[in-house]
Design an enzyme around this catalytic site. Structure first.
Site, PDB file in Angstrom:
ATOM      1  N   ASP A   1      45.778  29.252  46.219  1.00 60.83           N
ATOM      2  CA  ASP A   1      46.336  28.395  47.265  1.00 60.83           C
ATOM      3  C   ASP A   1      46.144  28.982  48.661  1.00 60.83           C
ATOM      4  O   ASP A   1      45.774  30.149  48.810  1.00 60.83           O
ATOM      5  CB  ASP A   1      47.845  28.252  47.024  1.00 60.83           C
ATOM      6  CG  ASP A   1      48.149  27.078  46.123  1.00 60.83           C
ATOM      7  OD1 ASP A   1      47.438  26.061  46.221  1.00 60.83           O
ATOM      8  OD2 ASP A   1      49.105  27.198  45.328  1.00 60.83           O
TER       9      ASP A   1
ATOM     10  N   TYR B   1      47.553  38.483  37.999  1.00 57.75           N
ATOM     11  CA  TYR B   1      47.961  38.323  39.393  1.00 57.75           C
ATOM     12  C   TYR B   1      48.931  39.459  39.734  1.00 57.75           C
ATOM     13  O   TYR B   1      49.761  39.848  38.914  1.00 57.75           O
ATOM     14  CB  TYR B   1      48.687  36.995  39.612  1.00 57.75           C
ATOM     15  CG  TYR B   1      47.766  35.822  39.870  1.00 57.75           C
ATOM     16  CD1 TYR B   1      47.358  35.521  41.164  1.00 57.75           C
ATOM     17  CD2 TYR B   1      47.331  35.012  38.837  1.00 57.75           C
ATOM     18  CE1 TYR B   1      46.522  34.436  41.418  1.00 57.75           C
ATOM     19  CE2 TYR B   1      46.500  33.915  39.081  1.00 57.75           C
ATOM     20  CZ  TYR B   1      46.097  33.639  40.381  1.00 57.75           C
ATOM     21  OH  TYR B   1      45.280  32.567  40.633  1.00 57.75           O
TER      22      TYR B   1
END
Lengths: 250, 250
Positions: free
Chosen positions: B51, B109
């Site tokens: 994002d 992540y």
């Protein structure tokens, strides 16, 4: 009341520490914030005048405080107004005659080198990208030569007009594996601890060390540059963006 | 020839990975560079659509190469034209049907939190500044709860319309002492390793963990949000700037 402030800054977008009319510097940025808080002119005086683009983990500076805002709120108030590239790590009361520059016994600078084949987007502005041959043994040999008391006149910015150019270099450490943010990346650091530093001295020393460790100059060049203050034997100064004022000792 | 590229980027000034007309994205920036090199349109397809503002240590993407520039020069040529915020770490030949997203077995992540009383100018854009109470034991309790197979429908961006929302979370590691650049500073990391991630899933999970570890929510809220896909029990998503796509496994 005299205060001692410990300050960290990302020097990327500043014209160094010291006030220069018309250019944004760390000093002018902090003084503008102090003017906002106090409504008066407050002069802040740093331990070292870092050059354009040079960073600091812990710069030290003193300033006088004659305002009703209590001591424990000064750093908070300053940080609320400063840009995110400048942070006041702490503010404490100092002796009335404390002077950040004259009272400093020694300083430590760290120079960071990225020796990986591709630089990291995260460390590009904070290290010299140098994906070429680096002989760590030659680096250590240079470090040993630089340690001790020397006249560093061959390792300063031209046009500088300081009276004494002798400094005692306590230690030069080659740090082959300093961590970067990406877990498996390592950078190379060179840490200098000395009584004081001439203008661009660390960058001239690093430039010389890097050229020697890459085989483009001889260790003998460094020896002559140190012994005879022969600038022509020194290397070109390494980029400002790899340099961090790490600590000021009192 | 199908190529597999490993890419690192500082997401600060991009509108995420994926192409969006009129906005600079990582994908469009790389495709523009490929157009310059090849003179044709080359589509690049990433393993994960990070994002706006999210960073990557090692994103993976595939693209097809039908140009005379040899394979070993592709990364060099791309890096020469890309901004310093995007780096091609390597490019290798892949199987003709290799697909960066569909072939990915799992992803990692890393979310970085700066728990120090004052943030660092160097990590401000790369961590969530959170100088408040953090109970590491509560964090570890949350981590354990998140591990395993769950329907993560309560932890995704609203308006998302994916078919399956079940993912297997292999591990959630609380890393209390990840190094920062300033020698004596430490950050807190949370690493997530899963088969896949929904949109904003890591940021929703981190927001929830942080609220629980600060005593503002109960671990029971996390359990209910996971078991009943109850979004109202989850926290608000943590800032994009602390999130890094760390690794894609094939």
């Amino acid at each position: 009341m005299r205060l001692k402030g410990t300050i960290s800054y990302d020097g990327t977008s500043f014209y160094g520490w010291q006030m220069q009319k018309g250019y944004p510097t760390i000093q002018s940025t902090i003084e503008e914030v102090l003017r906002h808080i106090t409504g008066t002119d407050v002069r802040i005086s740093g331990a070292g005048r870092t050059d354009t683009g040079v960073h600091a983990f812990e710069q030290v500076a003193h300033f006088d405080w004659n305002h009703r805002l209590p001591l424990e709120k000064v750093a908070l108030a300053m940080n609320a107004l400063l840009p995110s590239s400048v942070r006041i790590l702490k503010v404490t009361e100092a002796a009335p005659d404390f002077h950040a520059r004259y009272d400093a016994k020694s300083k430590e600078y760290l120079y960071r080198i990225d020796p990986n084949p591709v630089y990291s987007p995260f460390s590009y502005g904070y290290a010299l990208f140098y994906p070429f041959r680096i002989d760590l043994d030659l680096m250590r040999e240079c470090a040993k030569m630089i340690e001790g008391e020397h006249d560093f006149a061959g390792f300063q910015a031209t046009g500088t007009d300081v009276v004494g150019t002798v400094r005692r270099m306590f230690r030069v450490d080659i740090l082959p594996e300093i961590p970067d943010w990406a877990t498996d990346r390592r950078l190379l650091g060179i840490r200098f601890h000395a009584t004081g530093f001439l203008r661009k001295m660390v960058r001239f020393l690093v430039g010389t060390i890097v050229e020697i460790s890459g085989g483009r100059k001889d260790p003998e060049d460094l020896r002559i540059a140190l012994d005879r203050c022969d600038r022509s034997r020194a290397g070109v100064p390494a980029a400002a963006r790899g340099l961090f004022l790490e600590k000021v000792h009192y």
